[in-house]
Design a protein around this motif. Structure first.
Motif, short mmCIF file in Angstrom:
data_model
loop_
_atom_site.label_atom_id
_atom_site.label_comp_id
_atom_site.label_asym_id
_atom_site.label_seq_id
_atom_site.Cartn_x
_atom_site.Cartn_y
_atom_site.Cartn_z
N GLU A 128 0.94 -1.56 -0.10
CA GLU A 128 -0.23 -0.32 -0.08
C GLU A 128 0.87 1.14 -0.26
OE1 GLU A 128 -3.48 1.16 2.11
OE2 GLU A 128 -3.95 -1.39 2.24
N GLY A 129 1.94 1.10 0.72
CA GLY A 129 2.81 2.18 0.65
C GLY A 129 3.29 2.82 -0.72
N ASP A 130 3.55 1.75 -1.28
CA ASP A 130 4.42 1.94 -3.13
C ASP A 130 2.99 2.36 -3.97
OD1 ASP A 130 7.07 1.23 -1.73
OD2 ASP A 130 6.25 -0.62 -2.94
N MET A 131 1.86 1.62 -3.06
CA MET A 131 0.39 2.09 -4.20
C MET A 131 0.71 3.81 -4.06
SD MET A 131 -2.63 -0.50 -3.78
CE MET A 131 -1.84 -2.39 -4.35
N GLN A 132 0.99 4.34 -3.14
CA GLN A 132 0.33 5.68 -2.44
C GLN A 132 1.38 6.41 -3.45
OE1 GLN A 132 -2.19 7.52 -1.50
NE2 GLN A 132 -1.30 9.06 -2.84
N LYS A 133 3.01 6.53 -3.29
CA LYS A 133 4.13 6.60 -4.37
C LYS A 133 4.00 6.98 -5.26
CE LYS A 133 7.34 5.47 -0.31
NZ LYS A 133 8.39 4.24 -0.01
N LEU A 134 3.34 5.48 -6.13
CA LEU A 134 3.29 5.50 -7.80
C LEU A 134 1.73 6.65 -7.75
CD1 LEU A 134 3.72 1.92 -8.23
CD2 LEU A 134 5.47 3.66 -8.82
N LYS A 135 0.69 7.19 -7.82
CA LYS A 135 -0.30 7.11 -7.43
C LYS A 135 0.63 9.23 -7.29
CE LYS A 135 -3.99 4.80 -5.44
NZ LYS A 135 -4.75 4.42 -4.52
N ASP A 136 1.46 9.06 -6.56
CA ASP A 136 1.69 10.65 -6.78
C ASP A 136 2.18 11.08 -8.09
OD1 ASP A 136 0.66 10.77 -3.74
OD2 ASP A 136 2.74 10.77 -3.42
#
Length: 139
Positions: free
Chosen positions: A101-109
């Motif tokens: 999930e933490g990586d998902m947010q970085k990718l969305k950013d």
């Protein structure tokens, strides 16, 4: 009044890198096709350059990346960079697989769309792509 498209949504589904597990990508491709979308499945062992070039050639609305290898923090940023270099704008980049999930947010950013974890329903994926394309590529 809701928007509608007068054409099928075109989606490119790709497996990037050395990950040879493509059952999920094939299930996604079939489900999207069953939902009325035109689907181009690139097959295994694609490079980010190959994916973006295929997206340009096929004039797709969305790119779906299936990734289970753990290389998501390399693959997605590379695809986004190449798209920017080639002027491929207003195309959804989405995907799924084993992505924390933490990586998902970085990718969305950095501009990647929704990312789907194992167990996500096909309805959720289809609805997301349909809504995004209807709102952003209604031409």
């Amino acid at each position: 009044m809701s928007k509608t498209l007068n054409r099928p949504i075109r989606v490119l589904v790709a497996k990037v890198g050395l990950d040879g597990h493509d059952r999920g990508a094939k299930v996604i491709a079939t489900s999207l096709r069953d939902a009325g979308m035109e689907v181009i499945y690139t097959g295994l062992r694609q490079t980010p350059e190959m994916v973006v070039n295929a997206a340009l050639q096929e004039d797709v609305d969305a790119i779906g990346i299936s990734i289970l290898s753990g290389a998501h923090m390399t693959v997605f940023p590379k695809i986004m960079d190449i798209m920017k270099q080639k002027g491929l704008e207003n195309v959804l980049v989405t995907g799924g697989g084993i992505i924390p999930e933490g990586d998902m947010q970085k990718l969305k950013d950095i501009g990647v769309g929704e990312l789907f974890a194992p167990g996500t329903t096909m309805e959720a994926i289809t609805t997301y792509i349909t809504n995004w394309v209807t709102e952003n590529r209604n031409f």
